[in-house]
Scaffold this motif. Structure first.
Motif, PDB file in Angstrom:
ATOM      1  N   GLN A 116      -1.834   0.063  15.710  1.00 36.08           N
ATOM      2  CA  GLN A 116      -2.138   1.099  14.734  1.00 36.08           C
ATOM      3  C   GLN A 116      -1.660   0.677  13.351  1.00 36.08           C
ATOM      4  O   GLN A 116      -2.335   0.935  12.351  1.00 36.08           O
ATOM      5  CB  GLN A 116      -1.456   2.418  15.129  1.00 36.08           C
ATOM      6  CG  GLN A 116      -1.965   3.029  16.423  1.00 36.08           C
ATOM      7  CD  GLN A 116      -1.320   4.376  16.693  1.00 36.08           C
ATOM      8  OE1 GLN A 116      -1.307   5.255  15.826  1.00 36.08           O
ATOM      9  NE2 GLN A 116      -0.764   4.551  17.883  1.00 36.08           N
ATOM     10  N   ASP A 117      -0.489   0.035  13.310  1.00 33.42           N
ATOM     11  CA  ASP A 117       0.050  -0.432  12.033  1.00 33.42           C
ATOM     12  C   ASP A 117      -0.944  -1.330  11.308  1.00 33.42           C
ATOM     13  O   ASP A 117      -1.079  -1.274  10.084  1.00 33.42           O
ATOM     14  CB  ASP A 117       1.352  -1.210  12.268  1.00 33.42           C
ATOM     15  CG  ASP A 117       2.504  -0.291  12.647  1.00 33.42           C
ATOM     16  OD1 ASP A 117       2.277   0.918  12.793  1.00 33.42           O
ATOM     17  OD2 ASP A 117       3.633  -0.782  12.807  1.00 33.42           O
ATOM     18  N   THR A 118      -1.639  -2.174  12.070  1.00 31.66           N
ATOM     19  CA  THR A 118      -2.595  -3.113  11.478  1.00 31.66           C
ATOM     20  C   THR A 118      -3.721  -2.363  10.771  1.00 31.66           C
ATOM     21  O   THR A 118      -4.049  -2.651   9.613  1.00 31.66           O
ATOM     22  CB  THR A 118      -3.194  -4.030  12.556  1.00 31.66           C
ATOM     23  OG1 THR A 118      -2.130  -4.725  13.218  1.00 31.66           O
ATOM     24  CG2 THR A 118      -4.142  -5.047  11.950  1.00 31.66           C
ATOM     25  N   ILE A 119      -4.325  -1.395  11.447  1.00 34.41           N
ATOM     26  CA  ILE A 119      -5.427  -0.632  10.855  1.00 34.41           C
ATOM     27  C   ILE A 119      -4.942   0.165   9.651  1.00 34.41           C
ATOM     28  O   ILE A 119      -5.597   0.206   8.614  1.00 34.41           O
ATOM     29  CB  ILE A 119      -6.057   0.301  11.908  1.00 34.41           C
ATOM     30  CG1 ILE A 119      -6.710  -0.527  13.022  1.00 34.41           C
ATOM     31  CG2 ILE A 119      -7.086   1.231  11.261  1.00 34.41           C
ATOM     32  CD1 ILE A 119      -7.309   0.301  14.127  1.00 34.41           C
ATOM     33  N   ILE A 125      -4.218   3.187   4.472  1.00 34.71           N
ATOM     34  CA  ILE A 125      -4.293   4.594   4.855  1.00 34.71           C
ATOM     35  C   ILE A 125      -2.972   5.279   4.550  1.00 34.71           C
ATOM     36  O   ILE A 125      -1.915   4.844   5.019  1.00 34.71           O
ATOM     37  CB  ILE A 125      -4.631   4.724   6.358  1.00 34.71           C
ATOM     38  CG1 ILE A 125      -6.037   4.172   6.616  1.00 34.71           C
ATOM     39  CG2 ILE A 125      -4.532   6.178   6.814  1.00 34.71           C
ATOM     40  CD1 ILE A 125      -6.405   4.112   8.081  1.00 34.71           C
ATOM     41  N   LYS A 126      -3.019   6.349   3.772  1.00 30.68           N
ATOM     42  CA  LYS A 126      -1.811   7.076   3.387  1.00 30.68           C
ATOM     43  C   LYS A 126      -1.498   8.210   4.357  1.00 30.68           C
ATOM     44  O   LYS A 126      -0.344   8.576   4.546  1.00 30.68           O
ATOM     45  CB  LYS A 126      -1.967   7.647   1.972  1.00 30.68           C
ATOM     46  CG  LYS A 126      -2.184   6.583   0.895  1.00 30.68           C
ATOM     47  CD  LYS A 126      -1.034   5.596   0.832  1.00 30.68           C
ATOM     48  CE  LYS A 126      -1.222   4.591  -0.282  1.00 30.68           C
ATOM     49  NZ  LYS A 126      -0.147   3.566  -0.300  1.00 30.68           N
ATOM     50  N   GLN A 127      -2.540   8.780   4.946  1.00 29.09           N
ATOM     51  CA  GLN A 127      -2.358   9.851   5.916  1.00 29.09           C
ATOM     52  C   GLN A 127      -3.338   9.641   7.066  1.00 29.09           C
ATOM     53  O   GLN A 127      -4.546   9.767   6.893  1.00 29.09           O
ATOM     54  CB  GLN A 127      -2.602  11.226   5.275  1.00 29.09           C
ATOM     55  CG  GLN A 127      -1.589  11.621   4.227  1.00 29.09           C
ATOM     56  CD  GLN A 127      -0.211  11.857   4.823  1.00 29.09           C
ATOM     57  OE1 GLN A 127      -0.073  12.168   6.011  1.00 29.09           O
ATOM     58  NE2 GLN A 127       0.817  11.712   4.005  1.00 29.09           N
ATOM     59  N   SER A 128      -2.809   9.285   8.228  1.00 30.98           N
ATOM     60  CA  SER A 128      -3.690   8.976   9.361  1.00 30.98           C
ATOM     61  C   SER A 128      -4.464  10.196   9.839  1.00 30.98           C
ATOM     62  O   SER A 128      -5.513  10.070  10.465  1.00 30.98           O
ATOM     63  CB  SER A 128      -2.867   8.400  10.515  1.00 30.98           C
ATOM     64  OG  SER A 128      -1.893   9.340  10.959  1.00 30.98           O
TER      65      SER A 128
END
Length: 335
Positions: A116-119, A125-128
């Protein structure tokens, strides 16, 4: 008598012509047959191959080559695999993915075999929670994060040390030497690296705990609103209002140090707690304050009780989150 002679002459003339015709035909047939045989013979020889210029001396060759290849076949195969692996590590490719209904970053990451960190990092992305259907995401071919150079002079080696990863791999992925000095503001891909805990929690909206553990309703969200005091004016609401019964316990939303307590005409009884990473939280309109300035508080520490002091229309907690002195929407950070 005359007719007999004429018949004999016709016979011999006819026979002679026939013999001549057969002779010519036979000669032509033989010539064609001979050409066909020669041609086919040439084809057979061509299929077998031909040699080059012959010499009287023995050609030079390495008599140990064959045995060398046999003895070192496993080593050569290992070197080939190593070479192919090195080429793969030195290249990073991207593909595009369009977000579908029901997608979550975790599901997308699992589908592509990355984290997830990679994406989150690659797509800034500031807010998933705010990814939208139809949005396009860049998907890299390997796990890692984007790192922005903080100070001129950093190198793949120093960055790798910071994230505890392989410096050689970090350099190869970015097509540079291990000790290449980088300029502040530049970005590189750091393979196998992860986001720090605070950043991950912040982006995933899990950094802060809800300061009210009991049931409440959101009586006023973050952002612009009409004045609740019937002034006819619009104002910016820098926090959220959590309405519940008077006296309901209020807890610190994140571990930190109490930096201020007091009374304000607007906020009534209030508490301010400082946290890590430039965060502060404000708790206002309390009926009572149960902590002191300088106290270290945890998420299970009660710091006050819900009230309606200051400018308030009824019992509620006004909760504000500051990041480096600026308000941010608490609803995007509460787990």
């Amino acid at each position: 008598m005359t007719s007999a002679k004429t018949g004999i002459k016709m016979f011999f003339k006819t026979k002679t012509v026939s013999i001549l015709a057969l002779s010519v035909f036979g000669f032509c047939f033989g010539l064609c047959l001979t050409g066909f045989v020669i041609t086919e013979s040439g084809k057979v020889n061509n299929r077998k191959g031909v040699g080059g210029f012959e010499t009287a001396t023995v050609p030079e060759y390495n008599e140990n080559l064959e045995s060398f290849l046999v003895e070192n076949s496993e080593k050569l195969e290992e070197e080939l695999v190593k070479s192919e692996t090195t080429q793969e590590e030195s290249l990073i490719t991207y593909e595009t993915y369009r977000v579908k209904k029901g997608d979550m970053i975790g599901y997308i990451a699992d589908e592509f075999g990355i984290t997830q960190d990679t994406i989150i990092s690659v797509n800034n992305i500031k807010q998933s929670r705010l990814i939208q259907v139809g949005q396009y995401l860049k998907i890299p071919s390997m796990t890692g994060i984007i790192y922005t150079i903080k100070k001129t002079g950093e190198t793949p080696a120093t960055i790798a040390e910071k994230y505890e990863i392989d410096a050689e791999k970090c350099a190869k992925v970015n097509a540079m030497a291990v000790n290449t000095e980088l300029t502040a503001g530049a970005s590189i891909f750091v393979p196998d690296a992860e986001l720090d805990w605070t950043t991950r929690q912040e982006i995933n909206g899990d950094l802060f705990h809800r300061p009210i553990h009991a049931r409440y309703w959101l009586s006023s969200p973050y952002g612009w609103r009409d004045s609740p005091f019937n002034t006819g004016k619009r104002s910016f609401h820098g926090g959220i209002d959590m309405a519940c019964s008077k006296g309901t316990p209020i807890y610190a939303s994140l571990d930190g140090v109490v930096t201020a307590t007091g009374y304000n005409a607007t906020y009534g009884n209030y508490v301010i707690v400082a946290h890590h990473s430039g965060y502060k939280t404000l708790y206002a309109h309390m009926s009572a304050i149960t902590c002191r300035k300088g106290n270290f508080v945890y998420t299970n520490t009660m710091i006050g009780r819900v009230g309606s002091t200051g400018m308030s229309t009824g019992p509620h907690l006004h909760f504000t989150v500051y990041k480096n002195g600026k308000t941010v929407n608490p609803s995007l950070l509460l787990n």
